[in-house]
Design an enzyme around this catalytic site. Structure first.
Site, short mmCIF file in Angstrom:
data_model
loop_
_atom_site.label_atom_id
_atom_site.label_comp_id
_atom_site.label_asym_id
_atom_site.label_seq_id
_atom_site.Cartn_x
_atom_site.Cartn_y
_atom_site.Cartn_z
N GLN A 1 -70.03 -96.06 22.66
CA GLN A 1 -70.20 -96.74 21.67
C GLN A 1 -69.55 -98.17 21.58
O GLN A 1 -69.86 -99.29 21.48
CB GLN A 1 -70.63 -96.49 19.55
CG GLN A 1 -71.63 -95.52 19.87
CD GLN A 1 -71.32 -93.92 18.53
OE1 GLN A 1 -72.14 -95.29 17.69
NE2 GLN A 1 -70.27 -93.51 18.73
N HIS B 1 -73.55 -99.67 23.82
CA HIS B 1 -74.07 -101.75 22.54
C HIS B 1 -73.53 -102.35 23.43
O HIS B 1 -72.81 -103.62 22.41
CB HIS B 1 -73.18 -101.04 21.56
CG HIS B 1 -73.41 -100.05 20.48
ND1 HIS B 1 -72.65 -99.47 19.09
CD2 HIS B 1 -74.46 -99.53 20.56
CE1 HIS B 1 -73.34 -98.82 18.64
NE2 HIS B 1 -74.55 -98.08 19.08
N CYS C 1 -75.55 -122.27 26.16
CA CYS C 1 -76.16 -121.93 27.56
C CYS C 1 -76.68 -123.48 28.29
O CYS C 1 -76.44 -124.51 27.35
CB CYS C 1 -77.23 -121.35 27.32
SG CYS C 1 -78.30 -120.92 28.52
N THR D 1 -65.73 -91.32 16.73
CA THR D 1 -66.86 -91.58 15.65
C THR D 1 -67.34 -91.08 15.02
O THR D 1 -67.05 -90.25 14.31
CB THR D 1 -68.47 -92.06 16.75
OG1 THR D 1 -69.06 -92.24 16.48
CG2 THR D 1 -68.53 -90.25 16.98
C1 BV8 Z 1 -81.50 -100.14 15.80
C2 BV8 Z 1 -71.53 -104.02 17.96
C3 BV8 Z 1 -84.03 -100.51 15.45
C4 BV8 Z 1 -70.97 -104.63 19.08
C5 BV8 Z 1 -72.61 -102.07 16.79
C6 BV8 Z 1 -79.85 -96.21 7.87
C7 BV8 Z 1 -80.36 -95.19 8.53
C8 BV8 Z 1 -80.22 -94.88 9.59
C9 BV8 Z 1 -80.33 -96.55 10.68
C10 BV8 Z 1 -80.07 -97.14 10.28
C11 BV8 Z 1 -80.47 -96.84 8.50
N1 BV8 Z 1 -79.91 -98.77 8.12
C12 BV8 Z 1 -80.20 -99.31 9.44
C13 BV8 Z 1 -80.23 -98.93 10.29
C14 BV8 Z 1 -79.99 -99.25 12.05
C15 BV8 Z 1 -79.07 -99.66 12.50
C16 BV8 Z 1 -77.84 -98.44 11.63
O1 BV8 Z 1 -77.11 -97.36 12.50
N2 BV8 Z 1 -76.94 -99.04 10.75
C17 BV8 Z 1 -75.85 -98.05 10.51
C18 BV8 Z 1 -74.52 -98.93 9.76
C19 BV8 Z 1 -76.70 -97.08 8.83
N3 BV8 Z 1 -78.38 -99.44 14.11
C20 BV8 Z 1 -79.04 -100.53 13.95
O2 BV8 Z 1 -79.53 -101.34 13.45
C21 BV8 Z 1 -79.17 -100.16 15.92
N4 BV8 Z 1 -80.71 -100.80 16.71
O3 BV8 Z 1 -81.09 -99.00 15.35
O4 BV8 Z 1 -82.29 -100.93 15.78
C22 BV8 Z 1 -84.69 -101.18 16.68
C23 BV8 Z 1 -85.64 -100.88 17.40
C24 BV8 Z 1 -86.68 -101.58 17.83
C25 BV8 Z 1 -86.77 -102.63 18.09
C26 BV8 Z 1 -85.21 -103.35 17.66
C27 BV8 Z 1 -84.31 -103.21 16.42
C28 BV8 Z 1 -78.22 -101.52 16.86
C29 BV8 Z 1 -76.30 -100.66 16.01
C30 BV8 Z 1 -75.30 -101.00 17.30
C31 BV8 Z 1 -75.30 -102.23 15.93
N5 BV8 Z 1 -73.66 -102.56 16.47
N6 BV8 Z 1 -71.49 -102.96 16.82
C32 BV8 Z 1 -69.32 -104.24 18.77
O5 BV8 Z 1 -69.25 -105.42 17.93
O6 BV8 Z 1 -68.86 -103.44 18.68
S1 BV8 Z 1 -71.14 -101.22 15.73
C33 BV8 Z 1 -70.55 -100.83 15.63
O7 BV8 Z 1 -70.85 -99.84 15.20
C34 BV8 Z 1 -69.72 -100.28 16.60
O8 BV8 Z 1 -70.83 -100.59 18.62
C35 BV8 Z 1 -69.24 -99.33 16.89
O9 BV8 Z 1 -69.32 -98.35 18.46
C36 BV8 Z 1 -70.60 -98.22 16.06
C37 BV8 Z 1 -69.67 -96.94 15.65
O10 BV8 Z 1 -68.56 -96.52 14.88
P1 BV8 Z 1 -67.40 -96.02 15.35
O11 BV8 Z 1 -67.44 -96.37 16.91
O12 BV8 Z 1 -67.91 -94.72 15.25
O13 BV8 Z 1 -66.53 -96.55 15.02
P2 BV8 Z 1 -66.17 -95.62 13.25
O14 BV8 Z 1 -65.04 -97.28 13.25
O15 BV8 Z 1 -66.59 -96.14 12.60
O16 BV8 Z 1 -65.43 -95.06 13.61
C38 BV8 Z 1 -64.39 -94.40 13.99
C39 BV8 Z 1 -63.81 -92.49 13.44
O17 BV8 Z 1 -62.75 -92.46 14.66
C40 BV8 Z 1 -63.78 -92.31 12.65
O18 BV8 Z 1 -64.18 -90.84 12.76
C41 BV8 Z 1 -62.10 -92.31 12.21
O19 BV8 Z 1 -62.14 -90.94 12.43
C42 BV8 Z 1 -62.34 -92.01 14.12
N7 BV8 Z 1 -60.41 -91.19 15.08
C43 BV8 Z 1 -59.43 -92.87 14.28
N8 BV8 Z 1 -59.04 -92.79 15.42
C44 BV8 Z 1 -58.60 -91.15 16.34
C45 BV8 Z 1 -60.20 -91.23 15.67
N9 BV8 Z 1 -60.65 -90.33 16.53
C46 BV8 Z 1 -60.24 -89.45 17.56
N10 BV8 Z 1 -58.79 -89.74 18.08
C47 BV8 Z 1 -58.31 -90.64 17.39
N11 BV8 Z 1 -56.39 -91.11 17.49
ZN ZN Z 2 -80.39 -120.92 27.49
#
Ligand code: BV8
Ligand code: ZN
Length: 255
Positions: A104, A122, A149, A189
């Site tokens: 991701q 992503h 662009c 994640t």
């Molecule tokens: C889509 C942009 C549809 C890039 C990101 C309700 C239910 C289900 C889905 C949805 C809903 N409401 C809305 C949705 C859809 C939505 C979604 O899921 N929302 C969530 C918030 C509920 N999803 C979308 O919109 C996706 N698209 O569904 O499209 C569609 C279909 C057809 C036609 C048109 C549209 C798009 C999702 C992508 C969004 N973009 N970012 C960027 O700027 O980076 S998301 C963002 O969160 C990042 O990309 C990141 O990768 C992603 C997930 O986060 P994590 O990677 O898990 O990071 P996080 O900080 O949360 O957690 C870190 C973890 O690491 C923790 O658990 C921590 O304990 C752990 N950790 C910490 N230190 C360590 C460690 N682990 C190991 N070692 C360590 N040292």
């Molecule tokens: Zn353009």
């Protein structure tokens, strides 16, 4: 000194014999490289609503603010290095017959650590494209507050924002890999963002062993065969050592 894990013997044997592996990573795998996660304390989202910064609406409303945030993250990513967790995943890939890393993350650290088979769900923060999707390949003026662009529309970072579809075919290919694997590592994640968070379920339903590597439990924990509760940079090398995949693979004669 590599940490000793306390995995059940039967699971260690199963992992030693597994030849088809997938890994799903999130921001936590890059935490020990100094890249803040999204949802933890001090995270990238702290004090802002993700939809404001990582959505087309947020970009339309305030493209300068969004570009400032992404430039800040790009600068950070150019200053950091892959960590032992990224390198362990690259090492694992060289030991097994079939491997796929689904990430991701947009920071490019897995490729820099030597991983080869990578699916970026992503996108990638270091690339940009036309917000109007005119198709022109415009070199990005990194000094402009909002680069343009050649068609006049703003450029945008080539990452997937909330409400946007994932890159064509990448999620479907990720599903196929999850269906076919024997083991799926779920690393760093929070299991909140879909459809990425649905992939471990695909592997679990197909009968794979799931190992979560995360200091905290997540909504995916209940799917997992085992959890390694701690930092990936320490526990992934320990896991490879436990299953005898921490050394350079011995290539068959004549290779
Ligand atoms: C889509 C942009 C549809 C890039 C990101 C309700 C239910 C289900 C889905 C949805 C809903 N409401 C809305 C949705 C859809 C939505 C979604 O899921 N929302 C969530 C918030 C509920 N999803 C979308 O919109 C996706 N698209 O569904 O499209 C569609 C279909 C057809 C036609 C048109 C549209 C798009 C999702 C992508 C969004 N973009 N970012 C960027 O700027 O980076 S998301 C963002 O969160 C990042 O990309 C990141 O990768 C992603 C997930 O986060 P994590 O990677 O898990 O990071 P996080 O900080 O949360 O957690 C870190 C973890 O690491 C923790 O658990 C921590 O304990 C752990 N950790 C910490 N230190 C360590 C460690 N682990 C190991 N070692 C360590 N040292
Ligand atoms: Zn353009």
């Amino acid at each position: 000194m590599t940490e000793r894990l306390s995995l059940p013997g039967a699971l260690v044997q199963r992992l030693r014999g597994a030849q088809r592996w997938t890994v799903l990573t999130g921001a936590g795998i890059s935490a020990e490289s100094g890249v803040p996660t999204f949802r933890g304390a001090g995270g990238l989202w702290e004090g802002v609503r993700p939809e404001e910064l990582a959505s087309p609406e947020g970009f339309r409303t305030d493209p300068e603010r969004v570009w400032r945030w992404y430039r800040h993250r790009r600068d950070l990513m150019r200053r950091v290095e892959p960590n032992a967790g990224h390198r362990a995943i690259a090492r694992l890939e060289s030991h097994v017959a079939a491997f796929c890393l689904v990430t991701q993350n947009v920071d490019g650290l897995h490729a820099r650590a030597g991983s080869r088979r990578i699916l970026e769900l992503h996108g990638n923060i270091l690339r940009s494209h036309c917000f109007a999707q005119c198709g022109a390949e415009t070199p990005e003026d990194e000094t402009a507050v909002v680069p343009r662009c050649r068609c006049g529309a703003p450029l945008r970072p080539s990452v997937v924002w909330f409400g946007e579809r994932l890159p064509q075919g990448v999620f479907e290919e990720s599903c196929r890999e999850m269906q076919d694997c024997d083991v799926c590592l779920v690393v760093g994640t929070s299991g909140i963002v879909y459809p990425a968070a649905s992939l471990p379920q695909v592997a679990s339903v197909a009968g794979a062993a799931l190992i979560e590597v995360n200091p905290e439990p997540t909504p995916l924990s209940s799917l997992c065969t085992a959890a390694l509760r701690g930092p990936a940079a320490k526990l992934l090398p320990a896991l490879l050592s436990e299953i005898g995949m921490d050394k350079e693979p011995v290539l068959p004669p004549g290779v």
